[in-house]
Design a protein around this motif. Structure first.
Motif, PDB file in Angstrom:
ATOM      1  N   LEU A   1      72.091  -2.552  52.942  1.00 55.40           N
ATOM      2  CA  LEU A   1      70.732  -2.079  53.217  1.00 55.40           C
ATOM      3  C   LEU A   1      70.690  -0.625  53.668  1.00 55.40           C
ATOM      4  O   LEU A   1      69.627  -0.114  54.026  1.00 55.40           O
ATOM      5  N   ALA A   2      71.828   0.041  53.637  1.00 55.32           N
ATOM      6  CA  ALA A   2      71.894   1.445  54.075  1.00 55.32           C
ATOM      7  C   ALA A   2      70.847   2.323  53.383  1.00 55.32           C
ATOM      8  O   ALA A   2      70.216   3.149  54.045  1.00 55.32           O
ATOM      9  N   PRO A   3      70.606   2.166  52.080  1.00 53.91           N
ATOM     10  CA  PRO A   3      69.620   3.033  51.429  1.00 53.91           C
ATOM     11  C   PRO A   3      68.188   2.893  51.958  1.00 53.91           C
ATOM     12  O   PRO A   3      67.382   3.795  51.786  1.00 53.91           O
ATOM     13  N   VAL A   4      67.870   1.770  52.601  1.00 52.52           N
ATOM     14  CA  VAL A   4      66.505   1.588  53.113  1.00 52.52           C
ATOM     15  C   VAL A   4      66.431   1.649  54.631  1.00 52.52           C
ATOM     16  O   VAL A   4      65.333   1.647  55.193  1.00 52.52           O
ATOM     17  N   SER A   5      67.571   1.708  55.300  1.00 53.31           N
ATOM     18  CA  SER A   5      67.599   1.558  56.754  1.00 53.31           C
ATOM     19  C   SER A   5      66.831   2.641  57.504  1.00 53.31           C
ATOM     20  O   SER A   5      66.348   2.392  58.607  1.00 53.31           O
TER      21      SER A   5
END
Length: 165
Positions: free
Chosen positions: A42-46
């Motif tokens: 989920l790093a791209p949306v965190s």
């Protein structure tokens, strides 16, 4: 706002990415982060302002109640589940606790939240429970795909607890 449970898992995280790619709007993600949860996915949306991660368990009714009151979601999408057939055979208790008891607790809190809604908010509210085709049993190589009309024939603690949920 929607509330997603189990969003750090494989299917849940892909749903979250698709949700934001489609400009679906604000989303809160409640996840217990067990062996199947991976925050790196989920790093791209965190860092998004319209995304919130909450570490917690769907079986924690007070936590779920507080999230519903705070975010006032228009929908709840439940991906939270213990999975993996082999793990369930070696230790089925976690599967019953999360997949049956946890889902029940989540449903009770969502039902109470929904009951207090009024008018359009109440009629438009949705609860989506995501499951697995393993509740229908096993397919042979040449068998036709399962449909929702098939009877349940779970063959592991995982699929039985998921069928119960």
């Amino acid at each position: 706002m929607i509330l997603v449970t189990g969003g750090a898992g494989f299917i849940g995280s892909n749903f979250i990415h698709a949700w934001f790619a489609a400009n679906g709007g604000p989303l809160a993600n409640l996840d217990k982060l067990t062996y199947a949860g991976n925050l790196a996915s989920l790093a791209p949306v965190s860092a998004r302002e319209d995304y919130r991660f909450v570490h917690g368990d769907i079986g924690d009714r007070a936590r779920v109640r507080a999230l519903l009151a705070e975010h006032r979601p228009r929908a709840v999408v439940n991906f939270a589940a213990e999975s993996h057939v082999d793990r369930s055979i070696h230790s089925g208790g976690e599967f019953v606790q999360t997949n049956v008891v946890g889902t029940f607790n989540l449903l009770e809190e969502v039902r109470a939240y929904w009951a207090a809604l009024e008018g359009d908010a109440k009629s438009a509210f949705r609860f989506l429970h995501v499951s697995t085709d393993e509740v229908y049993g096993s397919l042979g190589f040449d068998d036709a795909a399962f449909t929702e009309e098939h009877k349940y024939e779970p063959n592991s603690p995982f699929s039985a607890s998921t069928a119960a949920s």
